[in-house]
Design a protein around this motif. Structure first.
Motif, PDB file in Angstrom:
ATOM      1  N   ALA A  14       0.835  -1.314  -0.064  1.00 60.90           N
ATOM      2  CA  ALA A  14       0.119   0.011   0.187  1.00 60.90           C
ATOM      3  C   ALA A  14       0.777   1.425  -0.080  1.00 60.90           C
ATOM      4  O   ALA A  14       0.193   2.575  -0.015  1.00 60.90           O
ATOM      5  N   VAL A  15       2.124   0.955   0.310  1.00 60.61           N
ATOM      6  CA  VAL A  15       2.955   2.369   0.046  1.00 60.61           C
ATOM      7  C   VAL A  15       3.370   2.554  -1.422  1.00 60.61           C
ATOM      8  O   VAL A  15       3.819   1.738  -1.982  1.00 60.61           O
ATOM      9  N   LYS A  16       2.888   3.703  -1.830  1.00 60.98           N
ATOM     10  CA  LYS A  16       3.188   3.935  -3.078  1.00 60.98           C
ATOM     11  C   LYS A  16       3.978   5.424  -3.291  1.00 60.98           C
ATOM     12  O   LYS A  16       3.801   6.412  -2.406  1.00 60.98           O
ATOM     13  N   GLY A  17       4.806   5.508  -4.213  1.00 57.46           N
ATOM     14  CA  GLY A  17       5.788   6.773  -4.351  1.00 57.46           C
ATOM     15  C   GLY A  17       5.204   7.401  -5.795  1.00 57.46           C
ATOM     16  O   GLY A  17       4.625   6.743  -6.680  1.00 57.46           O
ATOM     17  N   ILE A  18       5.284   8.627  -5.775  1.00 55.34           N
ATOM     18  CA  ILE A  18       4.830   9.413  -6.988  1.00 55.34           C
ATOM     19  C   ILE A  18       6.231   9.901  -7.655  1.00 55.34           C
ATOM     20  O   ILE A  18       6.783  10.515  -7.286  1.00 55.34           O
ATOM     21  N   ILE A  19       6.152   9.015  -8.838  1.00 54.60           N
ATOM     22  CA  ILE A  19       7.601   9.460  -9.255  1.00 54.60           C
ATOM     23  C   ILE A  19       7.505  10.109 -10.971  1.00 54.60           C
ATOM     24  O   ILE A  19       6.572   9.637 -11.467  1.00 54.60           O
ATOM     25  N   PHE A  20       8.333  10.819 -10.936  1.00 57.91           N
ATOM     26  CA  PHE A  20       7.898  11.712 -12.519  1.00 57.91           C
ATOM     27  C   PHE A  20       9.118  11.081 -13.578  1.00 57.91           C
ATOM     28  O   PHE A  20       9.223  11.376 -14.627  1.00 57.91           O
ATOM     29  N   ILE A  47      27.569   2.937 -12.418  1.00 60.73           N
ATOM     30  CA  ILE A  47      26.614   3.205 -13.221  1.00 60.73           C
ATOM     31  C   ILE A  47      25.264   2.939 -12.337  1.00 60.73           C
ATOM     32  O   ILE A  47      25.170   2.218 -11.723  1.00 60.73           O
ATOM     33  N   ARG A  48      24.306   3.781 -12.681  1.00 60.52           N
ATOM     34  CA  ARG A  48      23.059   3.631 -11.652  1.00 60.52           C
ATOM     35  C   ARG A  48      21.843   3.889 -12.310  1.00 60.52           C
ATOM     36  O   ARG A  48      21.861   4.457 -13.534  1.00 60.52           O
ATOM     37  N   THR A  49      20.939   3.641 -11.559  1.00 61.29           N
ATOM     38  CA  THR A  49      19.444   4.168 -11.874  1.00 61.29           C
ATOM     39  C   THR A  49      19.150   5.143 -11.022  1.00 61.29           C
ATOM     40  O   THR A  49      19.143   4.863  -9.570  1.00 61.29           O
ATOM     41  N   THR A  50      18.404   6.189 -11.459  1.00 64.85           N
ATOM     42  CA  THR A  50      17.954   7.383 -10.660  1.00 64.85           C
ATOM     43  C   THR A  50      16.678   7.431 -10.679  1.00 64.85           C
ATOM     44  O   THR A  50      15.994   7.707 -11.719  1.00 64.85           O
ATOM     45  N   VAL A  51      15.881   7.400  -9.484  1.00 63.62           N
ATOM     46  CA  VAL A  51      14.687   7.360  -9.450  1.00 63.62           C
ATOM     47  C   VAL A  51      14.285   8.817  -8.866  1.00 63.62           C
ATOM     48  O   VAL A  51      14.784   9.323  -7.819  1.00 63.62           O
ATOM     49  N   PHE A  52      13.419   9.572  -9.808  1.00 66.34           N
ATOM     50  CA  PHE A  52      13.047  10.899  -9.379  1.00 66.34           C
ATOM     51  C   PHE A  52      11.525  11.082  -8.848  1.00 66.34           C
ATOM     52  O   PHE A  52      10.664  10.825  -9.249  1.00 66.34           O
ATOM     53  N   LEU A  53      11.601  11.304  -7.342  1.00 64.86           N
ATOM     54  CA  LEU A  53      10.453  11.373  -6.628  1.00 64.86           C
ATOM     55  C   LEU A  53       9.726  12.753  -6.792  1.00 64.86           C
ATOM     56  O   LEU A  53      10.611  13.670  -6.752  1.00 64.86           O
ATOM     57  N   LYS A  54       8.470  12.932  -6.634  1.00 70.50           N
ATOM     58  CA  LYS A  54       7.972  14.155  -7.100  1.00 70.50           C
ATOM     59  C   LYS A  54       7.719  15.141  -5.652  1.00 70.50           C
ATOM     60  O   LYS A  54       7.627  14.470  -4.720  1.00 70.50           O
ATOM     61  N   GLY A  55       7.872  16.315  -5.856  1.00 68.59           N
ATOM     62  CA  GLY A  55       7.522  17.205  -4.763  1.00 68.59           C
ATOM     63  C   GLY A  55       8.874  17.819  -4.240  1.00 68.59           C
ATOM     64  O   GLY A  55       9.872  17.057  -3.940  1.00 68.59           O
ATOM     65  N   CYS A  56       9.153  18.851  -4.247  1.00 66.80           N
ATOM     66  CA  CYS A  56      10.196  19.826  -3.605  1.00 66.80           C
ATOM     67  C   CYS A  56       9.543  20.999  -2.742  1.00 66.80           C
ATOM     68  O   CYS A  56       8.987  21.798  -3.286  1.00 66.80           O
ATOM     69  N   PRO A  57      10.269  21.014  -1.501  1.00 65.71           N
ATOM     70  CA  PRO A  57       9.831  22.344  -0.660  1.00 65.71           C
ATOM     71  C   PRO A  57      10.445  23.672  -1.409  1.00 65.71           C
ATOM     72  O   PRO A  57       9.978  24.761  -1.252  1.00 65.71           O
ATOM     73  N   LEU A  58      11.595  23.440  -2.108  1.00 62.48           N
ATOM     74  CA  LEU A  58      12.205  24.812  -2.555  1.00 62.48           C
ATOM     75  C   LEU A  58      11.733  25.017  -3.906  1.00 62.48           C
ATOM     76  O   LEU A  58      11.177  24.299  -4.685  1.00 62.48           O
ATOM     77  N   ASP A 115       7.459  -2.730  -4.986  1.00 64.37           N
ATOM     78  CA  ASP A 115       7.780  -3.929  -5.846  1.00 64.37           C
ATOM     79  C   ASP A 115       7.966  -3.433  -7.442  1.00 64.37           C
ATOM     80  O   ASP A 115       8.864  -4.100  -7.816  1.00 64.37           O
ATOM     81  N   GLU A 116       7.036  -2.405  -7.757  1.00 64.37           N
ATOM     82  CA  GLU A 116       7.272  -2.049  -9.398  1.00 64.37           C
ATOM     83  C   GLU A 116       8.494  -1.364  -9.308  1.00 64.37           C
ATOM     84  O   GLU A 116       9.229  -1.798 -10.294  1.00 64.37           O
ATOM     85  N   VAL A 117       8.922  -0.487  -8.502  1.00 63.44           N
ATOM     86  CA  VAL A 117      10.157   0.157  -8.651  1.00 63.44           C
ATOM     87  C   VAL A 117      11.372  -0.799  -8.377  1.00 63.44           C
ATOM     88  O   VAL A 117      12.445  -0.767  -9.282  1.00 63.44           O
ATOM     89  N   LEU A 118      10.979  -1.665  -7.587  1.00 65.89           N
ATOM     90  CA  LEU A 118      12.503  -2.711  -7.185  1.00 65.89           C
ATOM     91  C   LEU A 118      12.493  -3.453  -8.559  1.00 65.89           C
ATOM     92  O   LEU A 118      13.467  -3.730  -8.950  1.00 65.89           O
ATOM     93  N   SER A 119      11.410  -3.950  -9.322  1.00 68.97           N
ATOM     94  CA  SER A 119      11.776  -4.854 -10.227  1.00 68.97           C
ATOM     95  C   SER A 119      12.342  -3.912 -11.436  1.00 68.97           C
ATOM     96  O   SER A 119      13.058  -4.555 -12.247  1.00 68.97           O
ATOM     97  N   MET A 120      11.945  -2.746 -11.495  1.00 66.32           N
ATOM     98  CA  MET A 120      12.607  -1.768 -12.523  1.00 66.32           C
ATOM     99  C   MET A 120      14.128  -1.706 -12.245  1.00 66.32           C
ATOM    100  O   MET A 120      15.141  -1.822 -13.340  1.00 66.32           O
ATOM    101  N   VAL A 121      14.504  -1.461 -11.007  1.00 65.97           N
ATOM    102  CA  VAL A 121      15.810  -1.382 -10.905  1.00 65.97           C
ATOM    103  C   VAL A 121      16.795  -2.357 -10.849  1.00 65.97           C
ATOM    104  O   VAL A 121      17.987  -2.232 -11.226  1.00 65.97           O
ATOM    105  N   LEU A 122      16.168  -3.494 -10.536  1.00 71.84           N
ATOM    106  CA  LEU A 122      16.829  -4.950 -10.403  1.00 71.84           C
ATOM    107  C   LEU A 122      17.308  -5.111 -12.075  1.00 71.84           C
ATOM    108  O   LEU A 122      18.204  -5.944 -12.390  1.00 71.84           O
ATOM    109  N   ARG A 123      16.632  -4.758 -13.061  1.00 70.37           N
ATOM    110  CA  ARG A 123      16.959  -5.055 -14.565  1.00 70.37           C
ATOM    111  C   ARG A 123      18.509  -4.786 -14.874  1.00 70.37           C
ATOM    112  O   ARG A 123      18.873  -5.499 -15.504  1.00 70.37           O
TER     113      ARG A 123
END
Ligand code: SF4
Length: 271
Positions: free
Chosen positions: A6-12, A25-36, A78-86
């Motif tokens: 049930a924990v979901k992240g809003i990712i752009f 070499i990395r996968t960068t996951v960009f989470l939405k929302g910034c206070p600045l 789980d969805e993000v994990l399976s994407m980054v594990l590729r």
């Protein structure tokens, strides 16, 4: 353990094969929302925490085609994990891993902690790229889950900081001191911005602040201002506060590398 269901992240955005957001070499996951709201923000579509729709037009053979895209999608751990594990094999070969960036990833603390924990279980190297402008309480749960913090430092003058980002820098400086005391792995990233901190005095002040910290700074990355944000502002119909300001060349930052190098810091241009 954090309740991952049930924990979901809003990712752009999810960027594969990133080489400037931590080691290897990395996968960068960009989470939405910034206070600045930095004038030069290169991810302006990530500032608003809510998803929004945007109508994209593409010119094909002199004819315009349009479709609507969603900026910001809710994904489960789980969805993000399976994407980054590729790309695990690339992380292992290069000493890379996964970086959580934004926006400000700590604005989605439950999701961030849950995905970091899932990555840790898989043995992935994790980095968190933070603006530092976030309540202290959100750092504590992720300290044991984060192998490296990429911490943005922009200016030592509170008023100038406020004029260009919307907030003064006290919270950022005190969080940096806090993390330094905790002895976590810390890389400091300084965006070098014309008409803001692109001068030796401001760089020297930041260097002296870093020198005053109790813990070790692994590396300082000087990030030259670029104009990617301008085209994004145009595309998403947002105001462009850096109109006409040219990008900085790497060579223009060379004098600043001496400021840090001569005082014992490892420094790069571009990260
Ligand atoms: S901290 Fe980063 S993401 Fe947030 S507004 Fe500034 S440049 Fe953009």
């Amino acid at each position: 353990m954090f309740p991952v269901f049930a924990v979901k992240g809003i990712i752009f955005n999810i960027k594969r094969f990133a080489v400037h957001d931590g080691p290897g070499i990395r996968t960068t996951v960009f989470l939405k929302g910034c206070p600045l709201s930095c004038r030069w923000c290169h991810n302006p579509e990530g500032i608003d925490p809510k998803p929004f729709l945007y109508h994209k037009k593409v010119l094909v053979d002199s004819e315009w085609f349009g479709h609507t895209e969603e900026v910001g999608v809710a994904y489960s751990v789980d969805e993000v994990l399976s994407m980054v594990l590729r790309d695990r094999v690339f992380y292992e070969e290069s000493g890379g891993g996964v970086t959580f960036s934004g926006g400000e990833p700590l604005l989605q603390p439950e999701f961030l902690a849950a995905i970091l924990e899932a990555c840790k279980r898989e043995g992935l190297h994790t980095a968190v790229d933070t603006s530092g402008h976030i309540s202290r309480q959100y750092f504590d749960p992720i300290l044991p889950l984060t192998r490296l913090f990429l911490f943005d430092l922009k200016h030592c003058d509170p008023l100038k900081h406020q004029q260009s980002t919307g907030f003064t820098n006290e919270l950022i400086l005190s969080n940096l001191q806090y993390l330094s005391k905790k002895n976590v792995s810390l890389r400091v990233r300084i965006p070098v911005i014309p008409l803001f901190n692109h001068n030796e005095n401001d760089m020297t002040e930041m260097m002296m602040f870093l020198q005053s910290l109790p813990g070790k700074i692994e590396q300082v990355d000087l990030l030259p201002y670029h104009t990617l944000g301008n085209s994004k502002n145009k595309r998403f119909g947002m105001p462009n506060l850096m109109e006409g300001v040219p990008a900085l060349k790497k060579e223009e930052l060379l004098p600043y590398t001496d400021v840090f190098k001569n005082n014992g810091f490892k420094v790069t241009i571009g990260g």
